[in-house]
Design a protein around this motif. Sequence first.
Motif, PDB file in Angstrom:
ATOM      1  N   LEU A   1     -24.095  17.230  18.380  1.00  0.00           N
ATOM      2  CA  LEU A   1     -23.137  17.153  17.289  1.00  0.00           C
ATOM      3  C   LEU A   1     -22.498  18.514  17.050  1.00  0.00           C
ATOM      4  O   LEU A   1     -23.167  19.550  17.097  1.00  0.00           O
ATOM      5  N   GLU A   2     -21.213  18.467  16.793  1.00  0.00           N
ATOM      6  CA  GLU A   2     -20.484  19.673  16.423  1.00  0.00           C
ATOM      7  C   GLU A   2     -19.906  19.454  15.033  1.00  0.00           C
ATOM      8  O   GLU A   2     -19.150  18.513  14.805  1.00  0.00           O
ATOM      9  N   VAL A   3     -20.297  20.304  14.107  1.00  0.00           N
ATOM     10  CA  VAL A   3     -19.809  20.251  12.729  1.00  0.00           C
ATOM     11  C   VAL A   3     -18.818  21.401  12.588  1.00  0.00           C
ATOM     12  O   VAL A   3     -19.217  22.571  12.630  1.00  0.00           O
ATOM     13  N   THR A   4     -17.549  21.094  12.463  1.00  0.00           N
ATOM     14  CA  THR A   4     -16.516  22.096  12.642  1.00  0.00           C
ATOM     15  C   THR A   4     -15.419  22.003  11.594  1.00  0.00           C
ATOM     16  O   THR A   4     -15.089  20.909  11.126  1.00  0.00           O
ATOM     17  N   ARG A   5     -14.852  23.157  11.244  1.00  0.00           N
ATOM     18  CA  ARG A   5     -13.711  23.207  10.330  1.00  0.00           C
ATOM     19  C   ARG A   5     -12.426  23.322  11.137  1.00  0.00           C
ATOM     20  O   ARG A   5     -11.618  24.227  10.945  1.00  0.00           O
ATOM     21  N   GLY A   6     -12.248  22.378  12.067  1.00  0.00           N
ATOM     22  CA  GLY A   6     -11.022  22.332  12.835  1.00  0.00           C
ATOM     23  C   GLY A   6      -9.847  21.883  11.978  1.00  0.00           C
ATOM     24  O   GLY A   6      -9.999  21.571  10.796  1.00  0.00           O
ATOM     25  N   PRO A   7      -8.639  21.833  12.562  1.00  0.00           N
ATOM     26  CA  PRO A   7      -7.446  21.459  11.795  1.00  0.00           C
ATOM     27  C   PRO A   7      -7.584  20.068  11.165  1.00  0.00           C
ATOM     28  O   PRO A   7      -8.210  19.170  11.737  1.00  0.00           O
ATOM     29  N   ARG A   8      -7.003  19.925   9.988  1.00  0.00           N
ATOM     30  CA  ARG A   8      -7.021  18.624   9.305  1.00  0.00           C
ATOM     31  C   ARG A   8      -6.263  17.582  10.116  1.00  0.00           C
ATOM     32  O   ARG A   8      -5.298  17.894  10.804  1.00  0.00           O
ATOM     33  N   GLU A   9      -6.713  16.352  10.019  1.00  0.00           N
ATOM     34  CA  GLU A   9      -5.995  15.226  10.608  1.00  0.00           C
ATOM     35  C   GLU A   9      -5.691  14.207   9.523  1.00  0.00           C
ATOM     36  O   GLU A   9      -6.568  13.880   8.704  1.00  0.00           O
ATOM     37  N   ASN A  10      -4.449  13.753   9.495  1.00  0.00           N
ATOM     38  CA  ASN A  10      -4.002  12.807   8.464  1.00  0.00           C
ATOM     39  C   ASN A  10      -4.276  13.343   7.061  1.00  0.00           C
ATOM     40  O   ASN A  10      -4.516  12.583   6.126  1.00  0.00           O
ATOM     41  N   GLY A  11      -4.255  14.680   6.937  1.00  0.00           N
ATOM     42  CA  GLY A  11      -4.488  15.318   5.653  1.00  0.00           C
ATOM     43  C   GLY A  11      -5.948  15.418   5.265  1.00  0.00           C
ATOM     44  O   GLY A  11      -6.243  15.828   4.141  1.00  0.00           O
ATOM     45  N   HIS A  12      -6.862  15.069   6.169  1.00  0.00           N
ATOM     46  CA  HIS A  12      -8.289  15.022   5.816  1.00  0.00           C
ATOM     47  C   HIS A  12      -9.128  15.912   6.732  1.00  0.00           C
ATOM     48  O   HIS A  12      -8.841  16.083   7.910  1.00  0.00           O
ATOM     49  N   ARG A  13     -10.179  16.432   6.169  1.00  0.00           N
ATOM     50  CA  ARG A  13     -11.275  17.053   6.907  1.00  0.00           C
ATOM     51  C   ARG A  13     -12.528  16.838   6.076  1.00  0.00           C
ATOM     52  O   ARG A  13     -12.645  17.449   4.991  1.00  0.00           O
ATOM     53  N   PRO A  14     -13.444  15.979   6.456  1.00  0.00           N
ATOM     54  CA  PRO A  14     -13.507  15.305   7.756  1.00  0.00           C
ATOM     55  C   PRO A  14     -12.493  14.162   7.867  1.00  0.00           C
ATOM     56  O   PRO A  14     -12.102  13.575   6.866  1.00  0.00           O
ATOM     57  N   ALA A  15     -12.098  13.901   9.107  1.00  0.00           N
ATOM     58  CA  ALA A  15     -11.241  12.759   9.415  1.00  0.00           C
ATOM     59  C   ALA A  15     -11.960  11.862  10.413  1.00  0.00           C
ATOM     60  O   ALA A  15     -12.878  12.291  11.114  1.00  0.00           O
ATOM     61  N   ILE A  16     -11.519  10.620  10.459  1.00  0.00           N
ATOM     62  CA  ILE A  16     -12.206   9.615  11.284  1.00  0.00           C
ATOM     63  C   ILE A  16     -11.762   9.677  12.737  1.00  0.00           C
ATOM     64  O   ILE A  16     -12.578   9.561  13.661  1.00  0.00           O
ATOM     65  N   ASP A  17     -10.460   9.867  12.965  1.00  0.00           N
ATOM     66  CA  ASP A  17      -9.947   9.865  14.335  1.00  0.00           C
ATOM     67  C   ASP A  17     -10.643  10.883  15.241  1.00  0.00           C
ATOM     68  O   ASP A  17     -10.965  10.551  16.390  1.00  0.00           O
ATOM     69  N   PRO A  18     -10.897  12.128  14.796  1.00  0.00           N
ATOM     70  CA  PRO A  18     -11.577  13.069  15.691  1.00  0.00           C
ATOM     71  C   PRO A  18     -12.958  12.586  16.143  1.00  0.00           C
ATOM     72  O   PRO A  18     -13.327  12.771  17.310  1.00  0.00           O
ATOM     73  N   LEU A  19     -13.730  11.980  15.237  1.00  0.00           N
ATOM     74  CA  LEU A  19     -15.043  11.458  15.623  1.00  0.00           C
ATOM     75  C   LEU A  19     -14.897  10.375  16.679  1.00  0.00           C
ATOM     76  O   LEU A  19     -15.586  10.407  17.711  1.00  0.00           O
ATOM     77  N   PHE A  20     -14.011   9.416  16.444  1.00  0.00           N
ATOM     78  CA  PHE A  20     -13.850   8.315  17.396  1.00  0.00           C
ATOM     79  C   PHE A  20     -13.384   8.813  18.764  1.00  0.00           C
ATOM     80  O   PHE A  20     -13.851   8.348  19.809  1.00  0.00           O
TER      81      PHE A  20
END
Length: 334
Positions: free
Chosen positions: A93-112
Amino acid sequence: MHEDGPPIVIGVGASAGGVEALLALSESLDADLPAAVLVVLHQPAEAPTVLPRLMDNRCALPVRHAEHGDALVPGTVLLAPPDHHLLVVGGRLEVTRGPRENGHRPAIDPLFRSLAVEAGPAAVGCVLSGLLDDGAAGLLALVRHGGTAVVQEPDEALYSSMPRAALAQVPGAIVRPVAELGPTFGELAARPVIGGRRPSPGLVREVAASRAGAIVDDQDRVPGPAAGLVCPDCSGPLFDLSEGNLLRFRCRVGHAWSEQSLSSVQDTGIERALFTALQALEDKADLQHRIARAATERGSDRTAGRAREAAHQALQSAGLVRDLLADRKPGDSA
């Protein structure tokens, strides 16, 4: 460990109404589920969350926040911490403060997407209650790489937008009430894992773009053709990643937007601009009225008349802006 192949990994995404759905899901999970369950819930970055404890009290499996470097252990439930994406990279698992997606962090798309790359046919993606369409693009990528899509029954969800958006992209997804998801996950974990295909280079680059500090191996550093739009998060140019009827955009630094999410944040910006214009017009009218009164006291009738006319025009324009704001539908801004 799945006896016919790699262990199943289940990704679950939720937003508005998701707490209730996740608590119900927790109660439906069997103690012998041979799969790791990874959960992303949209939540404010600054808000402490007691969700892991609430879920743990109801779940036969141990539940806690994920930590960077955690192994994928079947029979555990790990949640993305606030303000961090949750990814699977290199089997951990990588727990990261990468760029927001769809205005969210965490976002669902990056996990999928990370599950599509790492687990392929051993991946299961599940979309629960929520607004807009986060999760739909990632679920499609997961299915294209051999994984299985599961969606909460939209009519049961407190907010059906996310489940309906997921079904629009993956109409063949398994649809179940949330109380039946636990047994459904058990059935999927018991299936043999067959097939799968090599992750596409584009998907690998997108997973890398979601990681904080990762170097995207792309000579041009441009995700796609210019879209002629501006990223709401950083004001940089957006590039078009659309495929078929799936409209998606990403900026050079990694912020990503779906069709509905970008439209929603633009609506919010429009409303903010309209209120700013309304304030400026009413301030102008107030100032011109003051100028008119002062000019009248000095006996400058011409100056007073011009000021009163300017105030009248400003108030007329303000009225038009008020009408625009009043005509906006409740769903026009988020």
